[in-house]
Design a protein around this motif. Structure first.
Motif, PDB file in Angstrom:
ATOM      1  N   ASP A  66       0.819  -1.209   0.000  1.00 22.12           N
ATOM      2  CA  ASP A  66       0.000   0.000   0.000  1.00 22.12           C
ATOM      3  C   ASP A  66       0.856   1.265   0.000  1.00 22.12           C
ATOM      4  N   GLY A  67       2.190   1.097  -0.007  1.00 21.01           N
ATOM      5  CA  GLY A  67       3.083   2.252  -0.045  1.00 21.01           C
ATOM      6  C   GLY A  67       3.344   2.897   1.294  1.00 21.01           C
ATOM      7  N   ARG A  68       2.929   2.253   2.384  1.00 22.85           N
ATOM      8  CA  ARG A  68       3.186   2.789   3.733  1.00 22.85           C
ATOM      9  C   ARG A  68       4.475   2.144   4.262  1.00 22.85           C
ATOM     10  N   TYR A  69       5.603   2.566   3.706  1.00 22.26           N
ATOM     11  CA  TYR A  69       6.868   1.862   3.927  1.00 22.26           C
ATOM     12  C   TYR A  69       7.386   1.945   5.363  1.00 22.26           C
ATOM     13  N   PRO A  70       7.376   3.091   6.029  1.00 24.50           N
ATOM     14  CA  PRO A  70       7.846   3.103   7.425  1.00 24.50           C
ATOM     15  C   PRO A  70       7.061   2.142   8.313  1.00 24.50           C
ATOM     16  N   GLN A  71       5.727   2.142   8.151  1.00 22.89           N
ATOM     17  CA  GLN A  71       4.913   1.223   8.938  1.00 22.89           C
ATOM     18  C   GLN A  71       5.212  -0.225   8.567  1.00 22.89           C
ATOM     19  N   ALA A  72       5.400  -0.488   7.277  1.00 22.12           N
ATOM     20  CA  ALA A  72       5.677  -1.857   6.829  1.00 22.12           C
ATOM     21  C   ALA A  72       6.973  -2.379   7.432  1.00 22.12           C
ATOM     22  N   VAL A  73       8.032  -1.580   7.364  1.00 23.90           N
ATOM     23  CA  VAL A  73       9.329  -2.028   7.872  1.00 23.90           C
ATOM     24  C   VAL A  73       9.276  -2.232   9.379  1.00 23.90           C
ATOM     25  N   ALA A  74       8.664  -1.296  10.095  1.00 23.18           N
ATOM     26  CA  ALA A  74       8.578  -1.437  11.549  1.00 23.18           C
ATOM     27  C   ALA A  74       7.802  -2.685  11.942  1.00 23.18           C
ATOM     28  N   ALA A  81      12.383 -10.237   6.465  1.00 21.50           N
ATOM     29  CA  ALA A  81      13.692  -9.595   6.600  1.00 21.50           C
ATOM     30  C   ALA A  81      14.137  -8.969   5.278  1.00 21.50           C
ATOM     31  N   LEU A  82      13.907  -9.667   4.165  1.00 26.06           N
ATOM     32  CA  LEU A  82      14.247  -9.097   2.857  1.00 26.06           C
ATOM     33  C   LEU A  82      13.445  -7.826   2.592  1.00 26.06           C
ATOM     34  N   ALA A  83      12.171  -7.842   2.973  1.00 27.68           N
ATOM     35  CA  ALA A  83      11.343  -6.650   2.778  1.00 27.68           C
ATOM     36  C   ALA A  83      11.827  -5.489   3.638  1.00 27.68           C
ATOM     37  N   CYS A  84      12.517  -5.798   4.733  1.00 30.46           N
ATOM     38  CA  CYS A  84      13.080  -4.764   5.602  1.00 30.46           C
ATOM     39  C   CYS A  84      14.482  -4.353   5.170  1.00 30.46           C
ATOM     40  N   GLY A  85      15.020  -4.986   4.134  1.00 29.59           N
ATOM     41  CA  GLY A  85      16.372  -4.684   3.692  1.00 29.59           C
ATOM     42  C   GLY A  85      17.447  -5.308   4.558  1.00 29.59           C
ATOM     43  N   ASP A  86      17.087  -6.297   5.358  1.00 34.67           N
ATOM     44  CA  ASP A  86      18.043  -6.942   6.263  1.00 34.67           C
ATOM     45  C   ASP A  86      18.464  -8.283   5.664  1.00 34.67           C
ATOM     46  N   ASP A  87      19.428  -8.246   4.736  1.00 32.43           N
ATOM     47  CA  ASP A  87      19.843  -9.451   4.034  1.00 32.43           C
ATOM     48  C   ASP A  87      20.525 -10.446   4.976  1.00 32.43           C
ATOM     49  N   THR A 104      10.216   7.085  -6.757  1.00 36.50           N
ATOM     50  CA  THR A 104       9.626   7.666  -5.544  1.00 36.50           C
ATOM     51  C   THR A 104       9.331   6.582  -4.516  1.00 36.50           C
ATOM     52  N   ALA A 105       8.773   5.469  -4.984  1.00 35.89           N
ATOM     53  CA  ALA A 105       8.498   4.351  -4.080  1.00 35.89           C
ATOM     54  C   ALA A 105       9.794   3.758  -3.549  1.00 35.89           C
ATOM     55  N   PHE A 106      10.790   3.595  -4.417  1.00 43.92           N
ATOM     56  CA  PHE A 106      12.068   3.024  -3.991  1.00 43.92           C
ATOM     57  C   PHE A 106      12.736   3.920  -2.955  1.00 43.92           C
ATOM     58  N   ASP A 107      12.703   5.225  -3.166  1.00 47.50           N
ATOM     59  CA  ASP A 107      13.312   6.160  -2.212  1.00 47.50           C
ATOM     60  C   ASP A 107      12.716   5.991  -0.820  1.00 47.50           C
ATOM     61  N   ARG A 108      11.406   5.950  -0.760  1.00 46.89           N
ATOM     62  CA  ARG A 108      10.729   5.859   0.541  1.00 46.89           C
ATOM     63  C   ARG A 108      11.006   4.531   1.207  1.00 46.89           C
ATOM     64  N   ALA A 122      13.737   2.562   0.639  1.00 55.81           N
ATOM     65  CA  ALA A 122      15.151   2.522   1.023  1.00 55.81           C
ATOM     66  C   ALA A 122      15.387   3.336   2.295  1.00 55.81           C
ATOM     67  N   ALA A 123      14.768   4.511   2.377  1.00 57.24           N
ATOM     68  CA  ALA A 123      14.930   5.338   3.572  1.00 57.24           C
ATOM     69  C   ALA A 123      14.345   4.646   4.799  1.00 57.24           C
ATOM     70  N   SER A 124      13.247   3.931   4.618  1.00 58.58           N
ATOM     71  CA  SER A 124      12.607   3.244   5.742  1.00 58.58           C
ATOM     72  C   SER A 124      13.473   2.103   6.263  1.00 58.58           C
ATOM     73  N   THR A 125      14.157   1.413   5.356  1.00 53.17           N
ATOM     74  CA  THR A 125      15.009   0.299   5.799  1.00 53.17           C
ATOM     75  C   THR A 125      16.257   0.812   6.502  1.00 53.17           C
ATOM     76  N   GLY A 126      16.774   1.973   6.079  1.00 56.68           N
ATOM     77  CA  GLY A 126      18.011   2.483   6.647  1.00 56.68           C
ATOM     78  C   GLY A 126      19.239   1.707   6.208  1.00 56.68           C
ATOM     79  N   GLU A 127      19.071   0.751   5.292  1.00 59.80           N
ATOM     80  CA  GLU A 127      20.173  -0.126   4.879  1.00 59.80           C
ATOM     81  C   GLU A 127      21.074   0.603   3.888  1.00 59.80           C
ATOM     82  N   PRO A 128      22.410   0.543   4.079  1.00 61.39           N
ATOM     83  CA  PRO A 128      23.312   1.359   3.249  1.00 61.39           C
ATOM     84  C   PRO A 128      23.215   1.089   1.757  1.00 61.39           C
TER      85      PRO A 128
END
Length: 646
Positions: free
Chosen positions: A234-242, A312-318, A477-481, A483-489
């Motif tokens: 749904d594009g709510r990336y901060p909520q999704a990652v948390a 974990a993959l969705a959170c960027g935590d490989d 735009t979706a990727f930016d949000r 990536a920022a939500s994951t905080g992964e380098p």
């Protein structure tokens, strides 16, 4: 005792044959372990009164659980049974799905349960063909509600992995409807439906799963999994990652003792199978069935660990994704191995470990073929095609794509990505951008959003080269949000690279974007991604008439591409170096393949003896290679080698 012998004994009835039965049973048992009390008990079971619901004198009374009724001959072929019989296939008198067939005896219903159990066991053991053939003998519309739900659950999973994946979501949601009175089992059906949508794409359909989960009052970690992926799509990336990080944390607390699923595809005892409760008590199931795992069973098996790995993959935590898959490896059933390899390969792809990802995909394809799961085989073959495209091996890429069975969803999306990379390498950015943009529409959720998210950096590069950057705007735009939500380098570095490409050529904004990307790459794991950023940055520097800085960036990229075996990208780097007036050879190019392998190990700190043991060579052979390596590279120390290789 042999099941066939039990069937023959159970055909005999009448008290006058009790002594004969006892003798027959005693003969069938191992004489060295004969137990008179066991013989007496077994004889009584075979000749005692029928259970409630069976006709008086029915020889099936008291038969073992896995032995079909002699009256039905294992195919439930009597009036009112789910399949077979003279009226099989006639639906005029069939009650609505989820209601018991009025003409079905308790004995026939029991036989239907056993057919379902056998189908589930076949599927769990990796024999998809036998599972499908067995399951075809059952018509859910003629079964009691819970048995029909079990059929829908198993049929949905088999459809996803081995048949028509488009039918999987429908079947699994029908199972959820049938299990509305059992929230824990309904939750399992919804979890599987969500996984099917993730495989197929068209993620807008996930909203239905989210609504159903809220309606049934699902709580705990399973609810977090559904809620987290729902927020992601749904594009709510901060909520999704948390939310999905809670899923990963819960799995880390669990113990992978069992899958928490019965062999017939329905939920089974969770904590009873060896795993600790995490979020609450186990929910009992009706009709005397084993308890079904609600939130309590989360964290108890391989399926749970694989779901957490996907989170974990969705959170960027490989790293977490690999850790959870590794825990699942020791307890996963044969049917889960292809899925396990898919997640492991995806994590290695993100890390830039292409050789490891290729080995995993090959193993996953073999496991999928062995398990009779052609859709999963397509998944791994498409990954192999993508990896071949990343290397620039056009022939291998097209060969792998030609092997696909035509499965939609993730395999098709990976195939489009692979072909787009070939277009990009061949100087056809318009075609590449069109292929990548066609993978999904992130605004509507149609298509395979997850695969396109991974391909966004390539989409931006192709769109910029094609002179149509607007094609990539929504996806970036979706990727930016995200990536920022994951905080992964690594994800943040790729986002910075994309914006550097979109900035005005030669501007301070472009320079700052590339430098920020390279700074973030230092904390990431993918050398390959860093090299592509260096190549693009070097090209930008050369256009700004800074040839010295350009040669530095492109030369470093060339060395990495050569080490990674990325021939097409290495050729691009060589061409760029020639334009910059530099030496178009990699610093390691004079080395043979084996010398390069030895040099890498030594650069990582291995001694000659350790290198010899790892490569199954003699120490003397490694010493000889090291002398040649120093001579060819014009160096005299291991420290200089480490600086040159890294």
């Amino acid at each position: 005792m042999d099941d066939a012998l039990t069937v023959q004994i159970s055909r005999v009835s009448g008290p006058e044959l009790r002594d004969a039965l006892a003798a027959l049973v005693a003969t069938a048992l191992d004489h060295s372990r004969r137990d008179p009390q066991a013989v007496s008990a077994l004889t009584a079971r075979l000749t005692g009164p029928p259970p409630t619901g069976c006709p008086a004198g029915d020889p099936a009374a008291g038969r073992p659980r896995d032995v079909p009724s002699p009256s039905c001959r294992g195919d439930v072929s009597c009036a009112g049974c789910p399949t077979g019989g003279p009226d099989a296939g006639r639906r005029s008198d069939v009650p609505p799905a989820g209601q018991a067939c009025g003409a079905m005896s308790a004995d026939c219903a029991w036989d239907a349960e056993q057919i379902l159990v056998r189908a589930g066991r076949a599927w769990s053991s990796g024999d998809a063909t036998r599972a499908i053939e067995t399951l075809r003998r059952l018509d859910p519309a003629m079964l009691p509600r819970e048995t029909a739900a079990g059929v829908r659950l198993l049929a949905g999973e088999i459809a996803l992995r081995a048949a028509e994946p488009g039918d999987a979501v429908t079947s699994l949601l029908e199972a959820a409807d049938l299990l509305a009175d059992s929230p824990a089992e309904e939750a399992e059906a919804l979890l599987r439906a969500g996984e099917a949508i993730c495989f197929l794409g068209d993620h807008y359909r996930y909203a239905d799963v989210t609504r159903r989960a809220a309606r049934c009052g699902l709580a705990g970690t399973p609810a977090a999994w559904i809620e987290g992926f729902g927020a992601l799509f749904d594009g709510r990336y901060p909520q999704a990652v948390a939310t999905l990080r809670r899923v990963v944390a819960a799995a880390d607390l669990g113990s992978p003792a069992s899958d928490g699923l019965a062999s017939d595809g329905r939920a089974s005892d969770g904590p009873a199978a060896g795993g600790p409760a995490v979020d609450g008590p186990v929910t009992g199931s009706p009709a005397g069935r084993p308890s079904a795992p609600g939130p309590a069973a989360w964290g108890t098996g391989a399926i749970t660990l694989l779901r957490a790995s996907a989170a974990a993959l969705a959170c960027g935590d490989d790293a977490a994704a690999l850790r959870l898959v590794t825990r699942a490896e020791g307890v996963a059933e044969a049917r889960l191995v292809p899925r396990m390899m898919e997640l492991k390969g995806s994590a290695e792809l993100w890390r830039g470990a292409h050789d490891a990802a290729e080995s995993i995909a090959l193993a996953g394809a073999r496991a999928a073929v062995d398990a009779g799961q052609p859709n999963e085989a397509d998944n791994h073959l498409a990954m192999l095609a993508l990896l071949a495209a990343l290397r620039g091996d056009r022939a291998a890429c097209r060969w792998r794509l030609a092997q696909l069975h035509g499965c939609p969803g993730r395999p098709r999306a990976l195939g489009r990505w692979a072909l787009a990379l070939l277009d990009l390498q061949a100087g056809r950015p318009q075609e590449a951008a069109a292929r990548l943009a066609g993978i999904a529409d992130v605004r509507s959720g149609r298509g395979h959003v997850l695969v396109q998210m991974m391909a966004v950096p390539d989409l931006v590069e192709a769109a910029v080269l094609a002179g149509d950057p607007g094609v990539a705007t929504a996806a970036l735009t979706a990727f930016d949000r995200w990536a920022a939500s994951t905080g992964e380098p690594l994800r943040r570095a790729l986002s910075a690279r994309c914006h550097a490409l979109l900035a005005r050529r030669g501007s301070a904004e472009a320079d700052a974007g590339f430098r920020e990307a390279l700074r973030l790459h230092l904390a990431g794991e993918s050398e390959f991604a860093r090299a592509r950023t260096q190549l693009l940055f070097g090209r930008d520097l050369r256009r700004r008439r800074r040839p010295g800085q350009a040669r530095e960036q492109v030369g470093a990229a060339l060395d990495t591409f050569v080490r990674c075996g990325a021939r097409a990208w290495a050729e691009q780097a060589r061409a760029e170096l020639r334009v910059c007036g530099g030496d178009a050879r990699s610093v390691t190019e004079p080395l043979t393949a084996q010398q390069l392998q030895i040099a890498r190990l030594v650069a990582d700190g291995a001694t000659n003896r350790e290198v010899a043991a790892r490569l199954f060579l003699s120490t003397r052979t490694v010493d000889h290679h090291m002398r040649n390596i120093f001579h060819r590279l014009g160096i005299s120390s291991r420290v200089a080698l480490a600086k040159m290789i890294t």
